[in-house]
Motif scaffolding. Structure first.
Motif, PDB file in Angstrom:
ATOM      1  N   LEU A  79      23.540 -67.052-103.717  1.00 14.79           N
ATOM      2  CA  LEU A  79      23.007 -66.576-102.201  1.00 14.79           C
ATOM      3  C   LEU A  79      23.894 -65.487-101.042  1.00 14.79           C
ATOM      4  CD1 LEU A  79      20.210 -69.424-101.013  1.00 14.79           C
ATOM      5  CD2 LEU A  79      20.046 -67.064-102.623  1.00 14.79           C
ATOM      6  N   VAL A  80      24.627 -66.874-100.893  1.00  8.45           N
ATOM      7  CA  VAL A  80      25.858 -66.029 -99.925  1.00  8.45           C
ATOM      8  C   VAL A  80      26.676 -64.888-100.739  1.00  8.45           C
ATOM      9  CG1 VAL A  80      28.114 -66.171 -98.884  1.00  8.45           C
ATOM     10  CG2 VAL A  80      26.114 -67.799 -98.950  1.00  8.45           C
ATOM     11  N   SER A  81      26.897 -64.302-101.684  1.00  7.61           N
ATOM     12  CA  SER A  81      27.311 -63.053-102.360  1.00  7.61           C
ATOM     13  C   SER A  81      26.950 -61.761-102.203  1.00  7.61           C
ATOM     14  CB  SER A  81      27.823 -63.503-104.716  1.00  7.61           C
ATOM     15  OG  SER A  81      26.214 -63.218-104.895  1.00  7.61           O
ATOM     16  N   GLY A  82      25.384 -61.951-102.020  1.00  6.40           N
ATOM     17  CA  GLY A  82      24.562 -60.867-101.949  1.00  6.40           C
ATOM     18  C   GLY A  82      24.904 -59.999-100.394  1.00  6.40           C
ATOM     19  N   PHE A  83      25.097 -60.665 -99.000  1.00  3.92           N
ATOM     20  CA  PHE A  83      25.624 -60.224 -97.995  1.00  3.92           C
ATOM     21  C   PHE A  83      27.277 -59.462 -98.348  1.00  3.92           C
ATOM     22  CE2 PHE A  83      22.521 -62.827 -96.582  1.00  3.92           C
ATOM     23  CZ  PHE A  83      21.403 -62.363 -96.490  1.00  3.92           C
ATOM     24  N   VAL A  84      27.669 -60.731 -98.980  1.00  2.15           N
ATOM     25  CA  VAL A  84      28.747 -60.694 -99.077  1.00  2.15           C
ATOM     26  C   VAL A  84      29.844 -58.825 -99.775  1.00  2.15           C
ATOM     27  CG1 VAL A  84      31.358 -61.089-100.095  1.00  2.15           C
ATOM     28  CG2 VAL A  84      29.507 -62.603 -99.216  1.00  2.15           C
ATOM     29  N   SER A  85      29.053 -59.078-100.752  1.00  2.00           N
ATOM     30  CA  SER A  85      29.079 -57.690-101.597  1.00  2.00           C
ATOM     31  C   SER A  85      27.795 -56.546-101.010  1.00  2.00           C
ATOM     32  CB  SER A  85      27.980 -58.026-103.011  1.00  2.00           C
ATOM     33  OG  SER A  85      28.122 -56.599-104.085  1.00  2.00           O
TER      34      SER A  85
END
Length: 539
Positions: A79-85
């Motif tokens: 879930l967090v990866s979307g913002f990080v990416s």
């Protein structure tokens, strides 16, 4: 100096999938060893005649929690990866994941008790969630349509190699006396993460992410490097660049980027397809076979080194049966591969359930060898049939749902939401991975052979679901896939049913060949950021 060869790029990036594979087999190979069972023991130790100890290890529900903790961390990481990416880029987000993996591996390796082991596995899972979500996005955004399935599918192949390598490392370490038997393989897990971090330094960023950030010259440079073999005026590069530019301009006029957009009327259909692709891949029961194969084969009468070696055979099958899918999944198409895979898996699951019910019997109280989850036993020819069906099940998954479940979701979504969309779909994978990792040991205790029937029913349901609602995306550019779901005005598209959508692989091959044979040179002029920004987004 950046690398431009697509296969080298994919080979380095999919080390992120290898991290997940290392975790699976390090747990499956270790949970049956004396060192692990006695160090994390929660039951009564029995001294055997030869002086060795027999430890039941963690309780079934606790072992389920230990196994599932990695998937719980992966759910959050995905879930967090979307913002990080979206903020730092596909490549950088994967590098962040590799650093986190090393931190988790240090904690797992140094575990003094079950809580510390669980914390370390949660951190490891956070890393796997980031990498498993963003590696497919990165590769799908950099690959041409006719090779996209093969290259993204390398993620699954890396997982299978990680499983195989780590299983034999763990098997070799099982002969070491003391806690080094499990600490050494858990520490060695850091090696692929270090290799991944270093390798990514030499890879280009996703051209579509660069375009999204108005870095148009960098976008064109990456397309030239990867698709144009250094020729900035390549017709294929020009076509790809213009499609990316057109899609970016369209997206700037339509909608802000947020998770909420994924549930709006013009997006909910593809969101549901992407999410269920990942959910069904877990409900096949494959990871149950990966994590708990020691339990399954012990119930089939195998023990000692024979149990470990027989368990490893399925990992070899998993590696080599993934190869046909990598070579031909683009030619086969997504729908036929998913449908035939579901049909094959339900066959082997029902067969195993029937064999267990007809020829098996309940194990002694407390389970075989004092392990609660080994609650059923079967012997003779029927036990060999159970082992054979298990191998066939693994082979069927490896050639179908294994690679396609990673290939398919990134193809469904437009650029503006792709990072967050794949974060959401991958998080659903890990949510169900967590649930199944926790559920299966107690399920073997409480419903025994009916576990196979349960997963067989899931495979039956997924066959029907795929046939009715999963469209074909093979051979289409990511921009062309958008046309399956929306019309040019961005209004919800209700048209060709999923079962009537066609595989465009042959058309894509002809188009790419025509581009390569076209002698005309097209001049390139990158638009300025101001030119693109002149298209005002809607309020």
């Amino acid at each position: 100096m950046l690398i431009g060869n697509l296969y080298v790029i994919a080979a380095i990036a999919v080390f992120g999938g290898g991290l997940f594979g290392f975790d699976i087999s390090s747990m499956s190979a270790i949970i049956g060893t004396e060192a692990y069972l006695c160090y994390f023991n929660q039951g009564k130790v029995k001294i055997l005649e030869d002086g060795s100890r027999q430890c039941p290890g963690p309780h079934a529900d606790v072992q389920g929690g230990i196994t599932a903790s990695m998937a719980g961390g992966s759910w959050l990481g995905a879930l967090v990866s979307g913002f990080v990416s979206d903020i730092w880029g596909r490549k950088t987000s994967i590098q962040i994941g590799s650093v986190i993996w090393c931190i988790g591996s240090i904690l797992v390796c140094a575990s003094q008790n079950i809580p510390m082991l669980i914390v370390g596995r949660i951190i490891n899972g956070f890393s796997v969630g980031i990498c498993s979500a963003q590696v497919p996005v990165y590769i799908s955004e950099i690959a041409p349509p006719t090779k996209r399935g093969r290259l993204v599918g390398l993620q699954q192949w890396a997982i299978t190699w990680g499983i195989l390598i780590m299983f034999y490392v763990s098997y070799g370490c099982s002969f070491i006396k003391g806690t080094a038997a499990f600490r050494l393989p858990w520490g060695l897990q850091m090696i692929p993460a270090i290799m991944l971090f270093i390798g990514l330094v030499f890879l280009p960023e996703s051209p579509r992410w660069l375009a999204r950030k108005d870095r148009w010259e960098d976008c064109h440079a990456v397309l030239t490097l990867v698709h144009g073999k250094g020729d900035p005026n390549s017709p294929f590069v020009h076509r790809e660049y213009e499609e990316i530019k057109s899609m970016c301009e369209f997206e700037r006029r339509n909608a802000d980027v947020s998770y909420i957009e994924l549930f709006k009327p013009n997006m909910i259909n593809r969101t549901h397809v992407g999410v269920f692709t990942q959910i069904w891949s877990q409900l096949t029961g494959m990871n149950v076979m990966m994590y708990y194969i020691m339990y399954v084969f012990a119930m089939a009468g195998l023990e000692g080194n024979n149990l470990l070696v027989s368990s490893s055979i399925q990992y070899v099958i998993n590696v080599f049966c993934t190869i046909p899918a990598l070579l031909w999944v683009d030619r086969w198409g997504r729908r036929p591969t998913l449908l035939l895979g579901a049909l094959g898996m339900l066959t082997w699951l029902y067969a195993n359930g029937g064999l267990m019910a007809s020829y098996g019997k309940a194990a002694p109280p407390g389970g075989l060898d004092g392990i609660e989850a080994q609650s059923w036993q079967i012997s003779g020819a029927p036990s060999k049939a159970v082992i054979a069906c298990t191998y066939l099940f693994v082979a069927t998954f490896a050639v179908s749902w294994g690679p396609v479940s990673w290939v398919y979701p990134p193809e469904l979504f437009p650029l503006r939401v792709r990072g967050k969309a794949i974060a959401l779909t991958t998080s659903s994978n890990w949510a169900f991975n967590f649930a199944l990792g926790y559920f299966v040991p107690p399920a073997f205790v409480n419903i025994t052979w009916k576990v196979y029937i349960l997963f067989g029913v899931f495979c039956t349901a997924m066959f029907i679901h795929v046939f009715l609602l999963f469209p074909e995306t093979s051979g289409k550019t990511l921009e062309e896939v958008e046309e399956i779901f929306t019309d040019p005005a961005g209004i919800k598209y209700i048209g060709t049913p999923a079962w009537k959508t066609k595989n465009e692989f042959s058309r894509g091959v002809q188009f790419e060949r025509a581009d390569l044979e076209d002698g005309k040179k097209l001049s390139f002029s990158a638009p300025s950021a101001q030119a693109v920004e002149s298209v005002e987004p809607k309020a």
